[in-house]
Enzyme design. Structure first.
Site, short mmCIF file in Angstrom:
data_model
loop_
_atom_site.label_atom_id
_atom_site.label_comp_id
_atom_site.label_asym_id
_atom_site.label_seq_id
_atom_site.Cartn_x
_atom_site.Cartn_y
_atom_site.Cartn_z
N THR A 169 -5.00 6.40 -6.04
CA THR A 169 -5.16 6.68 -4.61
C THR A 169 -4.30 7.88 -4.20
O THR A 169 -4.73 8.73 -3.41
CB THR A 169 -4.82 5.44 -3.78
OG1 THR A 169 -5.74 4.40 -4.14
CG2 THR A 169 -4.95 5.69 -2.30
N GLU B 68 0.84 -1.21 0.00
CA GLU B 68 0.00 0.00 0.00
C GLU B 68 0.87 1.26 0.00
O GLU B 68 0.55 2.24 -0.66
CB GLU B 68 -0.94 0.02 1.22
CG GLU B 68 -1.94 -1.13 1.26
CD GLU B 68 -2.93 -1.11 0.10
OE1 GLU B 68 -2.48 -1.30 -1.04
OE2 GLU B 68 -4.12 -0.91 0.34
N1 HSE Z 1 -8.25 4.59 2.96
C1 HSE Z 1 -7.59 4.69 1.69
C2 HSE Z 1 -7.98 6.00 1.05
C3 HSE Z 1 -8.04 3.55 0.84
O1 HSE Z 1 -9.16 6.30 1.03
O2 HSE Z 1 -7.10 6.72 0.57
C4 HSE Z 1 -7.45 3.55 -0.53
O3 HSE Z 1 -6.48 2.58 -0.64
#
Ligand code: HSE
Length: 305
Positions: free
Chosen positions: A180, A128
């Site tokens: 993201t 991530e």
């Molecule tokens: N919580 C994260 C975001 C999830 O909203 O940026 C995306 O990977």
């Protein structure tokens, strides 16, 4: 064991009122990740899909996640990872999380399940970090554990599996990519205290609603006045899609992860299908191609095929 294949499910994170700390797993789509023991040290990556993702293990989310696992295990062997993705990258339903979770769960089988889920979540978060520049576990924790998971802390990893009543998710995925990292760049650095209070009130109430099977409370709590207002402009026709879902009888919903996918929760599969049809009808008028999924929220995460 020399080779193992794991199915890693798509996940919906944030769940409106739980930015970066709440997520759930659905039963499809899912990625299939095979880990094969190799005499050559380190990690190698093969993609058996058409997404053109990097195969350099240092640039691949599964590569960095498995490298972290191998380093901690001090393994005297390497691992080949073969990824067959069904979850489109940049979809908002945990595509990078599914690759890295599938890979670490499969690699852990080759290591005779040496690591507990919390360690696998820690390794998967390396993926991530690579994908978005931020370590968060709200996709990878439910991808590994299944069901609804609250992430209380990432350093150290402290996650809570939540009880929940029967719930069905309708997901609509407009075929555009929202990265993201870009969706995080639009977020405010500081938030008004009153908004923060309302968000954590909603998160607490949402979890109580899950625990007690109180669908009305679940619906009332699916409110977010911090992240959704900042991000909804990235998702074409978000308001129309959401309104169509609510009018069709969904309990509530919003942006899935960092978008562009959106989700709605329903009490029954029949209702979730009605919601799917209503959102589909509303979205068809936009001219943007989209996929939809209806799935029960399932209690299992990444597991052997
Ligand atoms: N919580 C994260 C975001 C999830 O909203 O940026 C995306 O990977």
């Amino acid at each position: 064991m020399k080779e193992v294949t794991v199915r890693a499910p798509a996940t919906v994170s944030n769940v409106v009122c739980g930015f970066d700390c709440l997520g759930f797993a659905i039963d499809g789509p899912f990625d299939e990740v095979t880990a094969r023991r190799s005499d050559r040290s380190g990690v190698s990556i093969t993609h058996e899909d058409g997404f053109g993702l990097p195969t350099d293990p240092e640039k691949n989310v599964a590569g960095v996640a498995v490298a972290a696992l191998l380093a901690e295990a001090q393994a005297d062997f390497g691992i080949e990872i073969i990824i067959e993705k069904a979850i489109k990258p940049g979809s908002g339903i945990g595509s990078s999380g599914a690759s890295s979770c599938g890979a670490v769960v499969a690699a852990n089988w080759l290591l005779e399940e040496q690591f507990p889920p919390e360690k696998l979540i820690e390794f998967a978060m390396e993926g991530e970090r690579l994908a978005s520049g931020s370590r968060h576990a709200d996709n990878v924790a439910p991808c590994i554990l299944g069901g609804f998971v609250l992430v209380r802390s990432i350093d150290p990893v402290d996650v809570v599996r939540l009880d929940f009543p029967p719930l069905f998710a309708t997901v609509i995925h407009p075929q555009i990519e929202v990265r993201t990292a870009e969706a995080r760049a639009v977020l405010p650095e500081l938030v008004p205290l009153a908004s923060a209070v309302r968000n954590w009130s909603n998160l607490g109430a949402f979890i109580a609603g899950l625990e007690h099977g109180d669908y009305d409370l679940i619906g009332r709590s699916l409110v977010d006045e911090i992240v959704e207002p900042a991000r909804r402009g990235l998702i074409p026709h978000f308001e129309e899609a959401k309104a169509a879902g609510i009018s069709a009888g969904a309990i509530g919903g919003g942006i899935s992860g960092s978008g562009p996918s959106m989700f709605m929760l329903s009490k029954t599969r029949e209702r979730a299908e009605i919601v799917r049809a209503a959102i589909g009808e509303a979205y068809e008028t936009t001219g943007i191609a989209f996929n939809t999924y209806v799935s029960e929220i399932v209690g299992h995460g990444a597991s052997l095929r």
